[in-house]
Design an enzyme around this catalytic site. Structure first.
Site, mmCIF file in Angstrom:
data_model
loop_
_atom_site.group_PDB
_atom_site.id
_atom_site.type_symbol
_atom_site.label_atom_id
_atom_site.label_comp_id
_atom_site.label_asym_id
_atom_site.label_seq_id
_atom_site.Cartn_x
_atom_site.Cartn_y
_atom_site.Cartn_z
ATOM 1 N N GLY A 190 70.145 107.594 24.480
ATOM 2 C CA GLY A 190 68.827 108.058 24.128
ATOM 3 C C GLY A 190 67.887 108.001 25.326
ATOM 4 O O GLY A 190 68.176 107.363 26.332
ATOM 5 N N GLY A 191 66.761 108.695 25.216
ATOM 6 C CA GLY A 191 65.767 108.643 26.277
ATOM 7 C C GLY A 191 65.734 109.904 27.117
ATOM 8 O O GLY A 191 66.343 110.929 26.795
ATOM 9 N N ALA A 241 63.894 99.708 32.255
ATOM 10 C CA ALA A 241 64.118 100.840 31.349
ATOM 11 C C ALA A 241 65.233 100.497 30.379
ATOM 12 O O ALA A 241 66.131 99.697 30.675
ATOM 13 C CB ALA A 241 64.481 102.091 32.145
ATOM 14 N N GLY A 259 72.472 100.642 28.041
ATOM 15 C CA GLY A 259 71.798 99.353 27.992
ATOM 16 C C GLY A 259 70.463 99.357 28.687
ATOM 17 O O GLY A 259 69.522 100.020 28.249
ATOM 18 N N SER A 298 68.098 98.690 32.655
ATOM 19 C CA SER A 298 68.051 98.572 34.112
ATOM 20 C C SER A 298 66.772 97.849 34.486
ATOM 21 O O SER A 298 65.693 98.159 33.977
ATOM 22 C CB SER A 298 68.109 99.947 34.789
ATOM 23 O OG SER A 298 67.047 100.778 34.357
ATOM 24 N N CYS A 344 61.282 108.621 32.451
ATOM 25 C CA CYS A 344 61.194 108.513 30.991
ATOM 26 C C CYS A 344 60.116 109.420 30.410
ATOM 27 O O CYS A 344 59.601 109.169 29.314
ATOM 28 C CB CYS A 344 60.958 107.056 30.569
ATOM 29 S SG CYS A 344 62.288 105.963 31.111
#
EC number: 2.3.1.181
Length: 240
Positions: A88-89, A167, A180, A182, A198
């Site tokens: 996602g993102g 993030a 996951g 960062s 983002c």
């Protein structure tokens, strides 16, 4: 912020579950190789052939596009390799000096609640930062973990300047998490200028070194592991 006791209830594993394998890979790991290895691990965890895993690594400079990425946010498409990813993102940057943690947990052993899981990952980062006297905060309207920058001029609307220091981007397969987080330890912050990180243009990015903390990656790793165990439960060194 969820209280730690709440997070213990939400994200610690069922009694009798084996500890989470904790793996650290030195050097720069190519992105495609990491994703391939991660997907193999996720399949093994989902099938019950492997225990859960957290994998810490660094990548060479690259951009990734999440499932919500807007092509207009890729400002310099030829600057670094760009990889489409199933997390996602939106667009993110990875590179040397940034600690990437791929978190592969079986939420069936914990709680099948995606929002609680994301909150727990945020709490993991916030506790890691707190151990270094950095106050990380979550924002309801912005993904990731943020730090206030009173040393910088306020935004045009008068609100305080904030920079992103970590993030998040996750995906679930058969209730096993992958991708996951960062955390910016000491990356080249100019590398973020090739994207709108983002999808948020009003705020900047920062790192621990940018905040005046010349920490070693190994020190950050120890603090991450301590915070992970507080939020998610025991770990054991991976034999891989």
């Amino acid at each position: 912020m969820l209280a730690r006791t709440d997070l213990d209830h939400l994200m610690h594993p069922l009694p009798g579950s084996p500890p989470v394998r904790w793996r650290i890979t030195e050097g720069l790991v190519p992105y495609e190789a990491a994703v391939s290895a991660m997907e193999a691990e996720v399949a093994a965890i989902a099938d019950g052939r492997a225990d859960e895993l957290v994998w810490l690594l660094e990548h060479p400079p690259l951009y990734t596009a999440g499932t919500s990425a807007d092509a207009g946010d890729l400002i310099e498409p030829d600057r670094f390799p760009v990889f489409a990813t199933g997390r996602g993102g939106e667009y993110t940057y990875h590179g040397p000096g940034q600690r990437v943690a791929y978190v592969m947990l079986d939420l069936k052993r914990r709680r099948q609640d995606v929002r609680a899981y994301v909150a727990a990952l945020e709490e993991l980062i916030i506790q890691t930062l707190a151990s270094m006297n950095v106050r990380g905060e979550r924002r309801e309207d912005r993904v990731g973990v943020w730090v206030r920058r009173p040393d910088k001029p306020p935004l045009p609307d008068g609100s305080p300047t904030e920079d992103k220091i970590a993030a998040l981007g996750i995906r679930l397969r058969r209730w096993v998490s992958f991708h996951g987080l960062s955390l910016n330890v000491d990356p080249d912050l100019t590398h973020f200028s090739g994207i709108v990180p983002c999808g948020i243009s009003a705020y900047g990015v920062t790192s621990l070194v940018d905040l005046g903390l010349p920490v070693m990656m190994s020190d950050v790793d120890m603090r991450l592991r301590d915070a992970f165990e507080a939020v998610f439960g025991p770990t054991v060194a991976d034999a891989h």
